[in-house]
Scaffold this active site. Structure first.
Site, mmCIF file in Angstrom:
data_model
loop_
_atom_site.group_PDB
_atom_site.id
_atom_site.type_symbol
_atom_site.label_atom_id
_atom_site.label_comp_id
_atom_site.label_asym_id
_atom_site.label_seq_id
_atom_site.Cartn_x
_atom_site.Cartn_y
_atom_site.Cartn_z
ATOM 1 N N GLU A 71 0.849 -1.187 0.000
ATOM 2 C CA GLU A 71 0.000 0.000 0.000
ATOM 3 C C GLU A 71 0.888 1.242 0.000
ATOM 4 O O GLU A 71 1.946 1.264 0.633
ATOM 5 C CB GLU A 71 -0.885 -0.013 1.237
ATOM 6 C CG GLU A 71 -1.834 1.173 1.347
ATOM 7 C CD GLU A 71 -2.660 1.136 2.626
ATOM 8 O OE1 GLU A 71 -3.801 1.602 2.601
ATOM 9 O OE2 GLU A 71 -2.145 0.644 3.665
ATOM 10 N N LYS A 146 -10.183 0.446 -2.395
ATOM 11 C CA LYS A 146 -10.349 0.025 -0.997
ATOM 12 C C LYS A 146 -11.730 0.398 -0.466
ATOM 13 O O LYS A 146 -12.136 1.566 -0.513
ATOM 14 C CB LYS A 146 -9.250 0.680 -0.161
ATOM 15 C CG LYS A 146 -9.185 0.245 1.292
ATOM 16 C CD LYS A 146 -8.000 0.953 1.957
ATOM 17 C CE LYS A 146 -7.827 0.579 3.417
ATOM 18 N NZ LYS A 146 -6.722 1.337 4.037
ATOM 19 N N CYS A 188 -4.848 -3.551 3.028
ATOM 20 C CA CYS A 188 -4.575 -3.230 4.429
ATOM 21 C C CYS A 188 -5.755 -3.447 5.380
ATOM 22 O O CYS A 188 -6.047 -4.575 5.755
ATOM 23 C CB CYS A 188 -4.051 -1.795 4.515
ATOM 24 S SG CYS A 188 -3.218 -1.399 6.087
#
Length: 312
Positions: A71, A146, A188
């Site tokens: 990321e 995301k 993440c």
């Protein structure tokens, strides 16, 4: 090396790139090799690219078919205003450099969290945290934005409010066939939501990837535990490329990039600092494990209902 039951069941396929030239077990040399890159991004985008490119070229030299970057591989800014200023659209200069790198090296690239100015940039003045997958010809074959934004306040780690500069993605991306297996994309904080990993596994994923920038408090407490849990419950390989070290005066990351096999064994792990680790992906082992432990056939969705609702 670990002996006994763990050795028999896990069939460990990974190794760290320490020392630089390490021989692979002859029995596994025909299995696809993946590389997991660990970096310390800063606000200097060109220096970050140079660092990532060196690792990708090393991964190609060692025979990897797919390299995973963490990321924020493009940059980690000091504040939301700098994040927005440094961001680019997918058609910008930086992603073009990565498409050229993929073609040059002849391998696939998982670009784990690109600060993307989307089509709604003019209206929202916010970006997306976009996981981009490139094939070996440099073509964009998948993008996942995301969906779970990290708005948390952890004592000792400082507040994080990703939504100040970032919009949540609207949907999941179907797993993508790659030379290493079918890859499910996440980023993440997504790893804290098992519903997402189970949805990707049910859609056919064999490898889940969680490019990350974990903090110094949550990292030691949760990083490895969560990754191994996602691998065990989905019976997938889990690949987690991570940021490490101090990015600037305001932020540092935990590191400990790793690959976990479907049994939950960590089969490759980066050492401290920037670098990479390598692992073989054994899909026959994955299928064998799913046959012996058929948890997906035993699920009771009639009992669980919708698990996505907030706690009352």
């Amino acid at each position: 090396m670990t002996f006994g039951l763990r050795k028999r069941l896990s069939k460990e396929r990974g190794f760290s790139l320490m020392p630089r030239a390490m021989a692979l077990p002859s029995s596994s040399c025909k299995l696809p090799l993946v590389a997991v890159c660990q970096v310390t991004s800063t606000p200097d985008k060109q220096q970050n690219f140079k660092t990532c490119a060196e690792l990708v070229r090393e991964a190609a030299r060692l025979g990897a078919c797919l390299a995973f970057l963490p990321e924020a591989f493009d940059f980690i800014a000091r504040d939301p205003a700098e994040t927005l200023r440094l961001s680019e659209p997918l058609g910008g200069r930086l992603l073009e450099e990565y498409t050229q790198l993929a073609r040059e090296c002849g391998l696939w690239l998982s670009l784990g969290g690109f600060h993307e100015r989307g089509q709604d940039w003019e209206q929202t003045q916010k970006i997306y945290n976009c996981h981009v997958l490139l094939n070996s010809k440099g073509a964009v074959v998948a993008t996942y934005r995301k969906t779970h934004l990290c708005d948390v306040e952890i004592p000792g780690q400082g507040p994080m409010c990703e939504s100040n500069s970032t919009m949540p993605g609207p949907s999941l991306e179907s797993p993508v066939s790659t030379p290493a297996g079918k890859v499910g994309l996440a980023v993440c904080y997504d790893m804290r939501f098992p519903e997402l990993s189970l949805a990707l596994a049910q859609a056919g994923a064999e490898i889940l990837t969680y490019p990350s920038a974990f903090g110094s408090v949550t990292g030691p407490a949760h990083w490895e535990v969560l990754l191994r849990a996602r691998a065990i419950e989905t019976q997938c390989y889990v690949v987690a490329a991570a940021q490490c070290g101090r990015h600037h005066e305001k932020r540092a990351s935990y590191g400990h990039s790793m690959v976990v096999d479907p049994w939950g064994t960590v089969v490759a792990r980066c050492s401290e600092g920037p670098g990479l680790c390598l692992a073989r992906i054994d899909l026959s082992y994955l299928r064998q494990l799913r046959q012996h432990l058929p948890v997906f056939q035993h699920r009771r969705p009639d009992l669980y209902g919708n698990l996505g609702h907030p706690l009352s």
